[in-house]
Design a protein around this motif. Sequence first.
Motif, mmCIF file in Angstrom:
data_model
loop_
_atom_site.group_PDB
_atom_site.id
_atom_site.type_symbol
_atom_site.label_atom_id
_atom_site.label_comp_id
_atom_site.label_asym_id
_atom_site.label_seq_id
_atom_site.Cartn_x
_atom_site.Cartn_y
_atom_site.Cartn_z
ATOM 1 N N GLU A 95 -17.801 20.718 7.741
ATOM 2 C CA GLU A 95 -16.656 20.530 8.630
ATOM 3 C C GLU A 95 -16.304 19.053 8.765
ATOM 4 O OE1 GLU A 95 -17.286 24.280 11.709
ATOM 5 O OE2 GLU A 95 -18.111 22.308 12.254
ATOM 6 N N VAL A 96 -15.087 18.785 9.227
ATOM 7 C CA VAL A 96 -14.672 17.427 9.544
ATOM 8 C C VAL A 96 -14.105 17.401 10.963
ATOM 9 C CG1 VAL A 96 -14.098 16.970 7.123
ATOM 10 C CG2 VAL A 96 -12.282 17.622 8.706
ATOM 11 N N LEU A 97 -14.164 16.223 11.574
ATOM 12 C CA LEU A 97 -13.551 15.993 12.879
ATOM 13 C C LEU A 97 -12.251 15.239 12.672
ATOM 14 C CD1 LEU A 97 -13.751 16.051 16.030
ATOM 15 C CD2 LEU A 97 -14.847 13.790 15.849
ATOM 16 N N LEU A 98 -11.153 15.759 13.240
ATOM 17 C CA LEU A 98 -9.860 15.099 13.149
ATOM 18 C C LEU A 98 -9.462 14.504 14.488
ATOM 19 C CD1 LEU A 98 -7.618 17.640 11.153
ATOM 20 C CD2 LEU A 98 -9.063 15.806 10.261
ATOM 21 N N ASP A 99 -8.893 13.300 14.446
ATOM 22 C CA ASP A 99 -8.101 12.796 15.562
ATOM 23 C C ASP A 99 -6.703 13.373 15.380
ATOM 24 O OD1 ASP A 99 -10.069 11.240 16.791
ATOM 25 O OD2 ASP A 99 -9.680 9.532 15.478
ATOM 26 N N VAL A 100 -6.285 14.212 16.305
ATOM 27 C CA VAL A 100 -5.055 14.979 16.139
ATOM 28 C C VAL A 100 -3.825 14.100 16.387
ATOM 29 C CG1 VAL A 100 -3.709 16.937 17.018
ATOM 30 C CG2 VAL A 100 -6.194 17.144 16.721
ATOM 31 N N GLY A 121 -3.425 15.100 11.394
ATOM 32 C CA GLY A 121 -4.253 14.081 12.016
ATOM 33 C C GLY A 121 -4.976 13.235 10.994
ATOM 34 N N THR A 122 -5.946 12.473 11.483
ATOM 35 C CA THR A 122 -6.727 11.547 10.655
ATOM 36 C C THR A 122 -8.196 11.925 10.733
ATOM 37 O OG1 THR A 122 -5.139 9.790 11.173
ATOM 38 C CG2 THR A 122 -7.266 9.126 10.241
ATOM 39 N N ILE A 123 -8.868 11.960 9.595
ATOM 40 C CA ILE A 123 -10.293 12.297 9.586
ATOM 41 C C ILE A 123 -11.079 11.188 10.280
ATOM 42 C CG2 ILE A 123 -12.330 12.689 8.152
ATOM 43 C CD1 ILE A 123 -10.533 13.963 6.077
ATOM 44 N N ALA A 124 -11.817 11.566 11.330
ATOM 45 C CA ALA A 124 -12.608 10.607 12.105
ATOM 46 C C ALA A 124 -14.088 10.668 11.765
ATOM 47 C CB ALA A 124 -12.420 10.869 13.601
ATOM 48 N N GLU A 125 -14.557 11.836 11.290
ATOM 49 C CA GLU A 125 -15.985 12.000 11.010
ATOM 50 C C GLU A 125 -16.167 13.139 10.022
ATOM 51 O OE1 GLU A 125 -20.116 13.073 13.454
ATOM 52 O OE2 GLU A 125 -18.287 12.533 14.568
ATOM 53 N N LEU A 126 -17.122 12.970 9.121
ATOM 54 C CA LEU A 126 -17.450 14.015 8.151
ATOM 55 C C LEU A 126 -18.772 14.672 8.519
ATOM 56 C CD1 LEU A 126 -16.763 12.094 4.792
ATOM 57 C CD2 LEU A 126 -15.180 13.610 6.007
ATOM 58 N N GLY A 127 -18.811 16.002 8.480
ATOM 59 C CA GLY A 127 -20.075 16.700 8.620
ATOM 60 C C GLY A 127 -20.858 16.648 7.318
ATOM 61 N N GLU A 128 -22.055 17.197 7.339
ATOM 62 C CA GLU A 128 -22.880 17.223 6.132
ATOM 63 C C GLU A 128 -22.210 18.057 5.039
ATOM 64 O OE1 GLU A 128 -26.756 18.617 6.997
ATOM 65 O OE2 GLU A 128 -27.119 17.171 8.621
ATOM 66 N N ASP A 129 -22.436 17.654 3.809
ATOM 67 C CA ASP A 129 -22.034 18.420 2.629
ATOM 68 C C ASP A 129 -20.521 18.498 2.437
ATOM 69 O OD1 ASP A 129 -24.778 19.029 2.168
ATOM 70 O OD2 ASP A 129 -24.630 20.718 3.555
ATOM 71 N N VAL A 130 -19.769 17.581 3.033
ATOM 72 C CA VAL A 130 -18.318 17.540 2.817
ATOM 73 C C VAL A 130 -18.023 16.593 1.669
ATOM 74 C CG1 VAL A 130 -16.080 16.879 3.770
ATOM 75 C CG2 VAL A 130 -17.726 18.123 5.189
ATOM 76 N N GLU A 131 -17.324 17.105 0.675
ATOM 77 C CA GLU A 131 -16.967 16.289 -0.475
ATOM 78 C C GLU A 131 -15.446 16.292 -0.664
ATOM 79 O OE1 GLU A 131 -19.035 17.930 -3.801
ATOM 80 O OE2 GLU A 131 -21.027 17.305 -3.091
ATOM 81 N N GLY A 132 -14.950 15.207 -1.267
ATOM 82 C CA GLY A 132 -13.533 15.131 -1.588
ATOM 83 C C GLY A 132 -12.656 14.569 -0.494
ATOM 84 N N TRP A 133 -13.237 14.241 0.657
ATOM 85 C CA TRP A 133 -12.486 13.673 1.777
ATOM 86 C C TRP A 133 -13.227 12.461 2.314
ATOM 87 C CZ3 TRP A 133 -7.795 15.693 2.176
ATOM 88 C CH2 TRP A 133 -7.579 17.020 1.739
ATOM 89 N N GLN A 134 -12.464 11.532 2.916
ATOM 90 C CA GLN A 134 -13.044 10.316 3.470
ATOM 91 C C GLN A 134 -12.537 10.087 4.885
ATOM 92 O OE1 GLN A 134 -15.312 8.586 1.765
ATOM 93 N NE2 GLN A 134 -15.074 9.887 -0.062
#
Length: 325
Positions: A29-34, A67-80
């Motif tokens: 999963e990822v955390l977005l700033d909406v 929104g903008t990706i603020a944090e990546l969870g484990e095992d997330v690939e292809g996003w920064q």
Amino acid sequence: MYAISIREPGGPEVLEWTEVPDPSPGPGEVLLDVTASAVNRADLLQRIGVYPPPPGASEILGLECSGTIAELGEDVEGWQVGDEVCALLAGGGYAEKVVVPAGQLLPIPGEVDTIAAAGLPEVACTVWANVVMHGKLGEGDVLLVHGGAGGIGTHAIQVGKALGATVAVTAGSAERLESCRQLGADITINYRDEDFVEVLKNQTHGADVILDNMGASYVDRNLSALAMDGRLVIIGMQGGVKGELNVGKLLGKRASVFAAGLRARPLDQKAAIVADVRARLWPLVEQGSVKPIVGQVVPMAEAADAHRALEDGSVFGKVLLAAKS
């Protein structure tokens, strides 16, 4: 963070901008700033207490956001961290932050404004999954879209035209039908004083694909409007949940009836739809053949006003909620 909460089931006045715990991304999963979210009819049903979120989904309203990706969870690939995205959600969009499975993220396409992008994921995935992936709409087909002036309808018109179909729509006023024509609709039908079955019979060979938001009350007439080998796709129940299906009429046309929601699908199905949207629809958005149609933007803290606008039926296209001023 702040989010819209539902004080109790009821009218728009039960929506409140309140402080709630920040979400945290889990594996995949990822955390977005909406930046923004959008209002969908499912939100109105959840607000009055008849459409609860699927198990494990956020209780907060909102089926899509940008929104903008603020944090990546484990095992997330292809996003920064820092990537600007839009996302399909099972809930949680009416908030300053939201957690999203990485498979439900889409890049902001082309020159689309970040706020406007909030109105794309739900309509794009709904229309593409039902009209194209299941309905197999192709060049030369006739597509009938009920509710052509809404968020789903305005998107479906553009997708149909981009794929080379003849597009017919229903709507409830001359003004809304004219707006549909400007988007590319070939045949416009005022459902208040015209019979869409007769119009299609007179102007086409019948509808190869029907995208229906009404459900029970339109089943028999939709079957009458279908062409041979036609596909009726039901995505809503605004006209009720129980109707009579004439199997003889269905058999006579070798027709099919398919009904599907999006919100409660398993994660792998949603990810597959999002991937197909990104591969085949997003290029059409990037080149401008398909655009987000935004009728109104409301501050997220004033979500009650946005719900009233959608309920009034006066907005053409999507109603968006801006989380940031």
